[in-house]
Design an enzyme around this catalytic site. Structure first.
Site, PDB file in Angstrom:
ATOM      1  N   LYS A 136      -9.123   0.840   7.491  1.00  0.00           N
ATOM      2  CA  LYS A 136      -9.101   2.293   7.600  1.00  0.00           C
ATOM      3  C   LYS A 136      -9.229   2.915   6.214  1.00  0.00           C
ATOM      4  O   LYS A 136      -8.318   2.846   5.404  1.00  0.00           O
ATOM      5  CB  LYS A 136      -7.806   2.795   8.239  1.00  0.00           C
ATOM      6  CG  LYS A 136      -7.947   4.249   8.651  1.00  0.00           C
ATOM      7  CD  LYS A 136      -6.640   5.015   8.659  1.00  0.00           C
ATOM      8  CE  LYS A 136      -6.369   5.822   7.430  1.00  0.00           C
ATOM      9  NZ  LYS A 136      -7.312   6.863   7.077  1.00  0.00           N
ATOM     10  N   CYS A 160      -4.569   4.744 -10.235  1.00  0.00           N
ATOM     11  CA  CYS A 160      -3.145   4.418 -10.081  1.00  0.00           C
ATOM     12  C   CYS A 160      -2.544   3.877 -11.370  1.00  0.00           C
ATOM     13  O   CYS A 160      -1.404   4.139 -11.695  1.00  0.00           O
ATOM     14  CB  CYS A 160      -2.986   3.391  -8.970  1.00  0.00           C
ATOM     15  SG  CYS A 160      -4.042   1.959  -9.201  1.00  0.00           S
TER      16      CYS A 160
HETATM   17  P1  NAD Z   1      -2.084   8.185   0.593  1.00  0.00           P
HETATM   18  O1  NAD Z   1      -0.826   7.393   0.627  1.00  0.00           O
HETATM   19  O2  NAD Z   1      -2.015   9.613   0.931  1.00  0.00           O
HETATM   20  O3  NAD Z   1      -3.155   7.549   1.591  1.00  0.00           O
HETATM   21  C1  NAD Z   1      -3.573   6.203   1.477  1.00  0.00           C
HETATM   22  C2  NAD Z   1      -4.166   5.769   2.803  1.00  0.00           C
HETATM   23  O4  NAD Z   1      -3.118   5.792   3.780  1.00  0.00           O
HETATM   24  C3  NAD Z   1      -5.262   6.686   3.340  1.00  0.00           C
HETATM   25  O5  NAD Z   1      -6.230   5.914   4.008  1.00  0.00           O
HETATM   26  C4  NAD Z   1      -4.501   7.562   4.317  1.00  0.00           C
HETATM   27  O6  NAD Z   1      -5.314   8.098   5.321  1.00  0.00           O
HETATM   28  C5  NAD Z   1      -3.508   6.563   4.899  1.00  0.00           C
HETATM   29  N1  NAD Z   1      -2.297   7.165   5.474  1.00  0.00           N
HETATM   30  C6  NAD Z   1      -1.695   8.327   5.157  1.00  0.00           C
HETATM   31  N2  NAD Z   1      -0.611   8.529   5.951  1.00  0.00           N
HETATM   32  C7  NAD Z   1      -0.535   7.447   6.774  1.00  0.00           C
HETATM   33  C8  NAD Z   1       0.363   7.047   7.799  1.00  0.00           C
HETATM   34  N3  NAD Z   1       1.406   7.790   8.156  1.00  0.00           N
HETATM   35  N4  NAD Z   1       0.147   5.879   8.430  1.00  0.00           N
HETATM   36  C9  NAD Z   1      -0.889   5.081   8.070  1.00  0.00           C
HETATM   37  N5  NAD Z   1      -1.790   5.415   7.124  1.00  0.00           N
HETATM   38  C10 NAD Z   1      -1.609   6.574   6.472  1.00  0.00           C
HETATM   39  O7  NAD Z   1      -2.720   7.931  -0.851  1.00  0.00           O
HETATM   40  P2  NAD Z   1      -4.051   8.547  -1.431  1.00  0.00           P
HETATM   41  O8  NAD Z   1      -3.777   9.972  -1.782  1.00  0.00           O
HETATM   42  O9  NAD Z   1      -5.205   8.209  -0.561  1.00  0.00           O
HETATM   43  O10 NAD Z   1      -4.247   7.682  -2.765  1.00  0.00           O
HETATM   44  C11 NAD Z   1      -3.612   7.995  -3.955  1.00  0.00           C
HETATM   45  C12 NAD Z   1      -2.410   7.100  -4.162  1.00  0.00           C
HETATM   46  O11 NAD Z   1      -2.828   5.735  -4.100  1.00  0.00           O
HETATM   47  C13 NAD Z   1      -1.789   7.271  -5.525  1.00  0.00           C
HETATM   48  O12 NAD Z   1      -0.390   7.274  -5.389  1.00  0.00           O
HETATM   49  C14 NAD Z   1      -2.249   6.041  -6.286  1.00  0.00           C
HETATM   50  O13 NAD Z   1      -1.425   5.661  -7.342  1.00  0.00           O
HETATM   51  C15 NAD Z   1      -2.274   5.023  -5.195  1.00  0.00           C
HETATM   52  N6  NAD Z   1      -3.143   3.881  -5.544  1.00  0.00           N
HETATM   53  C16 NAD Z   1      -2.546   2.687  -5.853  1.00  0.00           C
HETATM   54  C17 NAD Z   1      -3.336   1.597  -6.238  1.00  0.00           C
HETATM   55  C18 NAD Z   1      -2.712   0.267  -6.573  1.00  0.00           C
HETATM   56  O14 NAD Z   1      -3.431  -0.734  -6.588  1.00  0.00           O
HETATM   57  N7  NAD Z   1      -1.415   0.208  -6.845  1.00  0.00           N
HETATM   58  C19 NAD Z   1      -4.729   1.724  -6.281  1.00  0.00           C
HETATM   59  C20 NAD Z   1      -5.291   2.955  -5.946  1.00  0.00           C
HETATM   60  C21 NAD Z   1      -4.489   4.035  -5.569  1.00  0.00           C
END
Ligand code: NAD
Length: 484
Positions: A177, A284
């Site tokens: 997803k 991130c």
């Molecule tokens: P997010 O947590 O809002 O969403 C991530 C994914 O989860 C998306 O596909 C979203 O649709 C899905 N999602 C959201 N709510 C959900 C739920 N209740 N149930 C299941 N899926 C759900 O994050 P974002 O805004 O897309 O990305 C930014 C964040 O990702 C930042 O905090 C960043 O640091 C982190 N990030 C971490 C890494 C790493 O490797 N540690 C890499 C890239 C991004």
């Protein structure tokens, strides 16, 4: 430019493109212009269920393929995406606001990781041990089954490869997803490899996190979850995995440190500061807390301000642009609010802090690279992940103080230290509680095959390396009675 895109994207389930069961869609907006690009299917619970079932059906034969066959598949995937890198990069650039050249570099990095997995699976083995004269045990690493993989919007190709590469290498099948703010890259990637991958091995469901994502988390048919995204949603994913008693990989947010000592090589420092602005700092692992030793505070701050002021913010598909748009409006507003918060907390605006509207950028999510100086480690702008081009600068006196401040934060994802004193570099690198430390570099040198992941609230598990094959396999021991 838009002839790169379909008008409408379906879900990819069991080797075919299909409409969502309830025919619902969502609009995809170009973050650089505010215009509508196309629409994507909003998956319902029924669609997620169909995708999981398709993945189980495919698993029955895919799990029996040999490492040689899976290695060849991964090579073909890498070759196909490399052959179509220009198109994929343009799609990613339109969808996310990321510079075209940055998108291209993400895709080539991802292709390299598929090749890395293709090589590594050829040497991935179980074990055998002799227990006593008449007993022997075999330790097998078997593919865990169907996995659910949730990807964020900031680097979908790279995170996608870190999840898909190991899963496909060991013989798992998957339901992926992507984020609704960046679905097109994953969908076009699938279009590029659909003839190569056996039906049902990769299934893609698009839609919002609270619906499509949540349905995936709740599905009883998954044997593992792998999530990359915010710490807030990571907790929800962790709870879902606990309820199902299945393993979970969580790659979450960060507030990483970039520590500069007076004896640092200034060219390397500058290169690391420039790397902070890659993908408009929506990374991130970005070194978003810059710690400067008091002796060089003014000098390095001035260097950073000059550098940030020289960056040309522009349309991401234009060659001369050096920083593109932020990925979506709500996120852009959140980042701008952090600038206001920092000033209210007593930080000093050293540069940027405003929206860019000139030269036709007024409809997009463009902001100037921003530095908040004279920040203290207690301020919210120093504690919370901003996830945009806002660097906070904090002064330190000595090694002990900077390690203490670095660790006084709930995150622990990445970090860097710049010094010519190797002993100090190693002491600081060891002292900071984080999943990765750089020495005299920060994201500006290649890291294919270098393990990645966080500690504390930055996550559980590691990716970007063959060790994550272990997360997609389970151990079976077979005990043999050798007695005559
Ligand atoms: P997010 O947590 O809002 O969403 C991530 C994914 O989860 C998306 O596909 C979203 O649709 C899905 N999602 C959201 N709510 C959900 C739920 N209740 N149930 C299941 N899926 C759900 O994050 P974002 O805004 O897309 O990305 C930014 C964040 O990702 C930042 O905090 C960043 O640091 C982190 N990030 C971490 C890494 C790493 O490797 N540690 C890499 C890239 C991004």
């Amino acid at each position: 430019m838009h002839n790169y895109l379909q008008e409408k994207y379906g879900l990819f389930i069991d080797g075919s493109w299909v409409d969502a069961h309830r025919k619902e869609t969502f609009k995809v907006i170009n973050p650089s212009t505010g215009e509508e690009l196309c629409c994507c299917a909003e998956a319902s619970r029924e669609d997620v269920d169909k995708a999981v079932q398709a993945a189980w059906k495919a698993f029955q034969s895919y799990k029996k393929t040999s490492p040689v066959e899976r290695s060849a598949l991964l090579h073909r995937i890498a070759d196909a995406m490399t052959a179509q890198v220009d198109k994929l990069a343009m799609v990613e650039c339109l969808d996310t606001g990321k510079l075209y050249k940055e998108a291209k570099s993400d895709i080539l990095f991802a292709a390299d990781f598929y090749r890395y997995c293709a090589g590594a699976i050829m040497t991935y083995e179980g074990k055998a041990s002799v227990i006593n004269d008449t007993t022997m045990s075999l330790i097998l690493r078997e593919p865990i089954g169907v996995v659910g993989q949730i990807v964020p919007w900031n680097v979908p190709f790279v995170v996608g490869a870190w999840k898909l590469g190991p899963a496909l290498a060991v013989g798992c099948t998957t339901v992926v997803k992507p984020s609704r703010y960046a679905s097109l890259g994953m969908l076009e990637f699938m279009r590029c490899i659909e003839d190569i991958v056996p039906a049902g091995v990769i299934n893609i469901v698009t839609g919002s996190g609270s619906r499509c994502g949540q349905y995936l988390l709740e599905h009883p048919g998954l044997r593992k979850l792998s999530f990359t995204g915010s710490t807030e949603v990571g907790r929800v994913v962790g709870e879902a995995a606990a309820r199902k008693i299945i393993p979970v990989t969580l790659e979450l947010g960060g507030k990483s440190v970039n520590i500069i000592f007076p004896d640092s090589d200034r060219d390397k420092v500058k290169s690391g500061l420039r790397a902070f602005l890659v993908n408009a700092a929506q990374v991130c692992s970005a070194g978003s807390r810059l710690f400067l030793h008091e002796e060089i505070y003014d000098e390095i701050l001035a260097m950073a301000v000059d550098l940030f002021n020289s960056i040309k913010v522009g349309l991401p598909w234009e060659e001369e642009s050096q920083m593109g748009a932020l990925c979506y409006k709500g996120h852009f507003e959140k980042v701008m609010n952090y600038v206001a918060l920092g000033l209210a907390e007593g930080a000093r605006l050293a540069c940027g802090g405003t929206r860019v509207t000139e030269n036709g950028l007024d409809k997009g999510n463009f902001m100037r690279p921003t530095i908040l100086a004279d920040v203290t480690n207690e301020m919210r702008v120093a504690r919370e992940e901003i996830f945009g081009p806002v660097l906070v600068v904090i002064k330190f006196r000595d090694e002990e103080e900077v390690i203490r401040m670095a660790n006084d934060n709930s995150y622990g994802l990445s970090g860097a230290v710049y010094t010519r004193d190797l002993n100090r570099a190693i002491r600081v690198a060891r002292g900071v509680e984080t999943g990765r430390m750089w020495i005299n570099a920060y994201g500006d040198i290649s890291t294919t095959g270098v393990i990645f992941g966080g500690c504390k609230e930055s996550g559980i598990g590691r990716e970007g390396h063959w060790l994550s094959f272990d997360h997609y396999t389970q151990i079976k021991s077979i005990v043999i009675n050798l007695a005559k």
